[in-house]
Design an enzyme around this catalytic site. Structure first.
Site, PDB file in Angstrom:
ATOM      1  N   GLU A  42       1.506 -10.660 -17.316  1.00 57.85           N
ATOM      2  CA  GLU A  42       1.113  -9.789 -16.203  1.00 57.85           C
ATOM      3  C   GLU A  42       0.444  -8.501 -16.659  1.00 57.85           C
ATOM      4  O   GLU A  42      -0.399  -7.968 -15.955  1.00 57.85           O
ATOM      5  CB  GLU A  42       2.268  -9.504 -15.236  1.00 57.85           C
ATOM      6  CG  GLU A  42       3.311  -8.539 -15.711  1.00 57.85           C
ATOM      7  CD  GLU A  42       4.375  -8.243 -14.654  1.00 57.85           C
ATOM      8  OE1 GLU A  42       4.043  -8.120 -13.476  1.00 57.85           O
ATOM      9  OE2 GLU A  42       5.552  -8.122 -15.032  1.00 57.85           O
ATOM     10  N   ASN A  78       0.551   0.132   6.233  1.00 56.24           N
ATOM     11  CA  ASN A  78       1.012  -0.746   5.148  1.00 56.24           C
ATOM     12  C   ASN A  78       1.727  -1.918   5.811  1.00 56.24           C
ATOM     13  O   ASN A  78       2.639  -1.707   6.599  1.00 56.24           O
ATOM     14  CB  ASN A  78       1.969   0.031   4.233  1.00 56.24           C
ATOM     15  CG  ASN A  78       2.667  -0.873   3.234  1.00 56.24           C
ATOM     16  OD1 ASN A  78       2.121  -1.903   2.839  1.00 56.24           O
ATOM     17  ND2 ASN A  78       3.855  -0.495   2.811  1.00 56.24           N
ATOM     18  N   GLY A  79       1.313  -3.134   5.482  1.00 53.73           N
ATOM     19  CA  GLY A  79       1.942  -4.314   6.083  1.00 53.73           C
ATOM     20  C   GLY A  79       0.872  -5.324   6.464  1.00 53.73           C
ATOM     21  O   GLY A  79      -0.286  -5.201   6.059  1.00 53.73           O
ATOM     22  N   GLU A  97      11.192 -14.308 -18.793  1.00 54.18           N
ATOM     23  CA  GLU A  97      10.878 -12.902 -18.537  1.00 54.18           C
ATOM     24  C   GLU A  97       9.868 -12.373 -19.566  1.00 54.18           C
ATOM     25  O   GLU A  97       8.933 -11.644 -19.226  1.00 54.18           O
ATOM     26  CB  GLU A  97      12.181 -12.077 -18.540  1.00 54.18           C
ATOM     27  CG  GLU A  97      12.038 -10.590 -18.320  1.00 54.18           C
ATOM     28  CD  GLU A  97      11.346 -10.207 -17.012  1.00 54.18           C
ATOM     29  OE1 GLU A  97      11.117 -11.076 -16.157  1.00 54.18           O
ATOM     30  OE2 GLU A  97      10.995  -9.022 -16.874  1.00 54.18           O
ATOM     31  N   TRP A 144      -3.743  -1.940  -1.491  1.00 52.74           N
ATOM     32  CA  TRP A 144      -3.753  -3.228  -2.184  1.00 52.74           C
ATOM     33  C   TRP A 144      -4.239  -4.222  -1.141  1.00 52.74           C
ATOM     34  O   TRP A 144      -3.544  -4.509  -0.167  1.00 52.74           O
ATOM     35  CB  TRP A 144      -2.340  -3.574  -2.660  1.00 52.74           C
ATOM     36  CG  TRP A 144      -2.260  -4.795  -3.513  1.00 52.74           C
ATOM     37  CD1 TRP A 144      -2.387  -4.847  -4.871  1.00 52.74           C
ATOM     38  CD2 TRP A 144      -1.990  -6.138  -3.091  1.00 52.74           C
ATOM     39  NE1 TRP A 144      -2.236  -6.138  -5.321  1.00 52.74           N
ATOM     40  CE2 TRP A 144      -1.995  -6.955  -4.256  1.00 52.74           C
ATOM     41  CE3 TRP A 144      -1.775  -6.745  -1.862  1.00 52.74           C
ATOM     42  CZ2 TRP A 144      -1.779  -8.330  -4.203  1.00 52.74           C
ATOM     43  CZ3 TRP A 144      -1.553  -8.123  -1.808  1.00 52.74           C
ATOM     44  CH2 TRP A 144      -1.557  -8.895  -2.978  1.00 52.74           C
ATOM     45  N   ARG A 153       1.735   1.327  -5.927  1.00 51.71           N
ATOM     46  CA  ARG A 153       1.875   0.377  -4.822  1.00 51.71           C
ATOM     47  C   ARG A 153       0.570  -0.335  -4.475  1.00 51.71           C
ATOM     48  O   ARG A 153       0.551  -1.278  -3.689  1.00 51.71           O
ATOM     49  CB  ARG A 153       2.385   1.110  -3.568  1.00 51.71           C
ATOM     50  CG  ARG A 153       3.719   1.785  -3.752  1.00 51.71           C
ATOM     51  CD  ARG A 153       4.140   2.472  -2.481  1.00 51.71           C
ATOM     52  NE  ARG A 153       4.327   1.513  -1.422  1.00 51.71           N
ATOM     53  CZ  ARG A 153       5.440   0.824  -1.216  1.00 51.71           C
ATOM     54  NH1 ARG A 153       6.479   1.005  -2.009  1.00 51.71           N
ATOM     55  NH2 ARG A 153       5.530  -0.041  -0.228  1.00 51.71           N
ATOM     56  N   CYS A 175       0.857  -1.178   0.000  1.00 50.39           N
ATOM     57  CA  CYS A 175       0.000   0.000   0.000  1.00 50.39           C
ATOM     58  C   CYS A 175       0.895   1.230   0.000  1.00 50.39           C
ATOM     59  O   CYS A 175       2.085   1.130   0.278  1.00 50.39           O
ATOM     60  CB  CYS A 175      -0.868   0.017   1.248  1.00 50.39           C
ATOM     61  SG  CYS A 175      -1.850  -1.473   1.421  1.00 50.39           S
ATOM     62  N   HIS A 207       8.122 -32.572 -24.376  1.00 54.84           N
ATOM     63  CA  HIS A 207       7.770 -33.515 -23.304  1.00 54.84           C
ATOM     64  C   HIS A 207       6.430 -33.154 -22.673  1.00 54.84           C
ATOM     65  O   HIS A 207       6.241 -33.331 -21.473  1.00 54.84           O
ATOM     66  CB  HIS A 207       8.878 -33.551 -22.248  1.00 54.84           C
ATOM     67  CG  HIS A 207      10.187 -34.022 -22.795  1.00 54.84           C
ATOM     68  ND1 HIS A 207      10.427 -35.337 -23.130  1.00 54.84           N
ATOM     69  CD2 HIS A 207      11.318 -33.332 -23.113  1.00 54.84           C
ATOM     70  CE1 HIS A 207      11.663 -35.449 -23.610  1.00 54.84           C
ATOM     71  NE2 HIS A 207      12.224 -34.245 -23.612  1.00 54.84           N
ATOM     72  N   LYS A 242       6.214 -10.898 -18.589  1.00 53.92           N
ATOM     73  CA  LYS A 242       5.791  -9.545 -18.958  1.00 53.92           C
ATOM     74  C   LYS A 242       4.465  -9.583 -19.694  1.00 53.92           C
ATOM     75  O   LYS A 242       3.560  -8.819 -19.413  1.00 53.92           O
ATOM     76  CB  LYS A 242       6.824  -8.858 -19.874  1.00 53.92           C
ATOM     77  CG  LYS A 242       8.082  -8.323 -19.274  1.00 53.92           C
ATOM     78  CD  LYS A 242       7.941  -7.160 -18.330  1.00 53.92           C
ATOM     79  CE  LYS A 242       7.716  -7.642 -16.932  1.00 53.92           C
ATOM     80  NZ  LYS A 242       8.883  -7.811 -16.096  1.00 53.92           N
ATOM     81  N   LYS A 273       3.361  -3.042  -6.977  1.00 52.83           N
ATOM     82  CA  LYS A 273       4.784  -2.947  -7.325  1.00 52.83           C
ATOM     83  C   LYS A 273       5.661  -3.748  -6.364  1.00 52.83           C
ATOM     84  O   LYS A 273       6.533  -4.488  -6.788  1.00 52.83           O
ATOM     85  CB  LYS A 273       5.203  -1.480  -7.334  1.00 52.83           C
ATOM     86  CG  LYS A 273       6.630  -1.243  -7.773  1.00 52.83           C
ATOM     87  CD  LYS A 273       6.814  -1.557  -9.235  1.00 52.83           C
ATOM     88  CE  LYS A 273       8.242  -1.370  -9.693  1.00 52.83           C
ATOM     89  NZ  LYS A 273       8.461  -2.063 -10.976  1.00 52.83           N
TER      90      LYS A 273
HETATM   91  C1  AGP Z   1       7.782  -8.014 -12.466  1.00 52.44           C
HETATM   92  O1  AGP Z   1       7.315  -7.414 -13.619  1.00 52.44           O
HETATM   93  C2  AGP Z   1       6.782  -8.214 -11.418  1.00 52.44           C
HETATM   94  N1  AGP Z   1       6.049  -7.052 -11.162  1.00 52.44           N
HETATM   95  C3  AGP Z   1       7.217  -9.026 -10.219  1.00 52.44           C
HETATM   96  O2  AGP Z   1       7.421 -10.320 -10.667  1.00 52.44           O
HETATM   97  C4  AGP Z   1       8.473  -8.565  -9.423  1.00 52.44           C
HETATM   98  O3  AGP Z   1       9.625  -8.750 -10.174  1.00 52.44           O
HETATM   99  C5  AGP Z   1       8.538  -9.370  -8.116  1.00 52.44           C
HETATM  100  O4  AGP Z   1       7.400  -9.102  -7.353  1.00 52.44           O
HETATM  101  C6  AGP Z   1       9.778  -9.101  -7.326  1.00 52.44           C
HETATM  102  O5  AGP Z   1       9.900  -7.766  -6.958  1.00 52.44           O
HETATM  103  P1  AGP Z   1      11.243  -7.188  -6.368  1.00 52.44           P
HETATM  104  O6  AGP Z   1      12.264  -7.212  -7.446  1.00 52.44           O
HETATM  105  O7  AGP Z   1      10.898  -5.810  -5.925  1.00 52.44           O
HETATM  106  O8  AGP Z   1      11.639  -8.077  -5.238  1.00 52.44           O
END
Ligand code: AGP
Length: 599
Positions: A479, A99-100, A472, A73, A26, A2, A495, A476, A594
């Site tokens: 997500e 936040n937490g 990766e 969030w 966030r 958050c 396989h 991308k 994030k």
């Molecule tokens: C990446 O596009 C994602 N948003 C997510 O996988 C991210 O890399 C992951 O949550 C780890 O975050 P960090 O690098 O801040 O630890």
């Protein structure tokens, strides 16, 4: 997860709303503010995004110079007006944003309900306001009540509190979740992250673990829960405001993709002293790498690189599986990678490894984050703030940091000779220029994305070190465009995964000119024979793969260890343009945030 923003300043409400805008990455399922006016706390909150909230804000020109805000969030309790922060005590004299995650709130909540407290939400956070109220009712001062509250609460906490009992103060507390403080002639501020403070000050301090910080007009004071005063360490942040704004780009994600040449170039300038300090922890050690999501892909890259360049086995482990996977830590070092430095899974892996005696090398983009505090030594990538939820520039700078670390270690240990080292360093130094060239061809990727944007599924296939790019690229795309995408070792695809292939199924191949190329051609042919649509990332002038692909994108010829850097860029662009063509917001994909500060 958050975003928190608080300030004591003229036109506090406007500043809180601006701060929340900068923190919305966030969390963005609900939003709220609390300000003090005429010794009364005024709260507005709602489900939904900040823009709608601002449009409907009915404050009839109420002015205030103190307040707190929150962008959420959801963890405990669905996104709703009731569950949105700020939360108050029964009397409405105390408002908090948090936040937490609070681990022992259920039992405490039961006890408070028995005492007559009325809860209005399903959140864990609301208990903070009621606990403070309860301690105040038992005769403690506001500050002591706050301290006692945080003494009994377990879990991760970043919190800002205002009250009509002390209407000129914001009291903050931090444990594990991030919180920074700024002060200037424009006011005093607290926030979950640095970019929110940049319009007012670059003079920023991280709130130390387990400390409360009291903000008053023109002054800030910190102490621990036993009253011992502590000094805040302010740093002049080298980021300019532009780095935290869209600067004419439609989204942060595309801005950040285009910032990569600069981010890489700055990361290449990391003073060698940081690299050399980290090297000391690699000597004669069993090395593991850990991270989550994109940062885990950087770990995988590190593992391939260690084997190829250093002939060392370094095991990459997804952070959330770390504790379940490892038990022996004899003479070990863990390289922990996290752009935010706050990912709960990664921090838990670090704490576990430390408890077993392992040393930690942190790689992060966030100075002052938890990972920098927990690591024995850390390397800070120089991406500047990354606001888009999808990691882009921070990933490439993670790869660059690993290359710098392992090349130098290899040279020092005699695993790489000086001639090869210098040759590779020259190539690495050329990467910013090459990435600029790749970005100039973004239109080609836009066209390819348009062609494939209605696909439901995609495989991203590669071999060897290029598997990093495949994983990766798939992450991308899935997500931010919500297309089902899987990254897979191309050799493994027969396989099982190949059974899904039917005419029109999209297969993205990472097929540069390296020692994986011959076998990859075979894998392309297998998919093509079953009607798959082939989009290949290839080395410039590879006519043979062009021939067998429906679409292709060319990158310059480089040493094979650098292909994951180059080949990732077109796939970032591919994901971005696909999301945009589908009418989605790439900066704020659904259900994501994030930094994931819950395990
Ligand atoms: C990446 O596009 C994602 N948003 C997510 O996988 C991210 O890399 C992951 O949550 C780890 O975050 P960090 O690098 O801040 O630890």
């Amino acid at each position: 997860m958050c975003g928190i923003f608080g300030c004591i300043s003229e036109e506090a409400l406007e500043k809180i709303l601006d701060g929340l805008k900068r923190l919305e990455y966030r969390g963005y399922d609900s939003v709220g503010i609390a300000i003090i006016n005429n010794n009364e706390i005024i709260i507005r909150k709602n489900k939904g995004k900040l823009n709608e909230f601002i449009e409907n804000l009915d404050l009839n020109n109420i002015k205030s110079n103190i307040g707190i805000g929150h962008t959420r969030w959801a963890t405990h309790g669905a996104p709703s007006k009731e569950n949105a922060h700020p939360h108050t005590d029964c009397s409405g004299r105390i408002a908090i944003v948090h936040n937490g995650v609070l681990e022992n709130f259920l039992q405490l909540r039961e006890e408070l309900i028995k005492k007559g407290h009325k809860f209005s939400s399903k959140t864990d956070s609301e208990i903070i306001a009621h606990l403070i109220e309860d301690f105040v009712n038992s005769g403690l001062s506001f500050k002591e009540a706050i301290k006692n509250t945080f003494k009994i609460l377990k879990g991760s906490i970043a919190c800002a509190i205002i009250s009509t009992m002390e209407p000129n103060k914001i009291i903050c507390y931090r444990r594990e979740s991030p919180l920074v403080i700024g002060i200037s002639n424009k006011g005093v501020f607290c926030a979950s992250d640095i970019p929110a403070l940049l319009p007012y000050t670059k003079n920023i301090a991280v709130v130390p673990e387990d400390k409360i910080v009291i903000l008053e007009e023109n002054k800030v004071h910190a102490e621990d829960l036993n009253g011992e005063i502590c000094k805040l360490e302010y740093n002049e942040i080298p980021w300019n405001l532009e780095l935290a704004e869209k600067s004419g780009y439609p989204h942060f994600m595309i801005k950040e993709i285009f910032e990569q040449p600069r981010a890489i170039s700055d990361t290449l300038k990391i003073p060698l002293i940081y690299i050399d300090r980290a090297i000391e922890y690699l000597e004669n050690k069993k090395v593991y790498l850990t991270g989550s999501g994109t940062s885990y892909h950087a770990c995988l890259f590190g593992s391939y690189l260690a084997s190829h360049l250093l002939s060392m086995d370094m095991r990459p482990i997804i952070s959330s599986e770390f504790i379940e996977t490892l038990s022996l830590f004899d003479n070990s070092t863990v390289i922990a990678i996290s752009q935010s430095g706050e990912t709960a899974d990664t921090l838990n892996a670090i704490r576990y490894a430390k408890s077993k005696g392992a040393k930690i090398i942190g790689i992060t983009n966030t100075l002052g984050s938890s990972i920098t505090n927990l690591s024995d030594v850390y390397i800070c990538t120089q991406s500047g703030p990354e606001i888009g939820v999808a990691a882009t520039k921070t990933f490439l700078t993670q790869l660059i940091s690993i290359i710098l670390l392992f090349l130098r270690f290899g040279l020092k240990k005699g695993k790489i000779n000086e001639i090869d080292y210098n040759k590779l360093i020259d190539e690495v130094n050329n990467i910013p220029k090459i990435t600029e060239e790749i970005l100039k061809k973004s239109d080609k990727i836009r066209d390819i994305a348009l062609k494939y944007s209605l696909k439901q599924n995609a495989y991203f296939l590669a071999r060897g070190i290029n598997l990093v790019t495949a994983l990766e690229g798939a992450l991308k795309l899935k997500e931010i465009s919500y297309i089902h995408a899987e990254g897979y070792p191309a050799g493994e695809s027969k396989h099982g995964p190949i059974s899904l292939i039917e005419p029109g199924f999209l297969c993205v191949f990472i097929a540069p000119r390296d020692n994986t190329r011959e076998k990859i051609i075979g894998n392309i042919m297998e998919m093509k024979a079953r009607g798959a649509e082939i989009f290949s990332i290839i080395t410039e002038g590879d006519e043979e793969i062009k021939e067998i692909s429906d679409e292709y994108f060319e990158v310059p010829f480089v040493n094979y260890i650098l292909y994951p850097i180059l080949c990732t860029i077109p796939l970032q662009l591919f994901a971005y343009y696909t999301a945009v063509f589908k009418g989605l917001d790439p900066d704020r994909p659904r259900n994501l945030a994030k930094s994931v500060t819950v395990p």
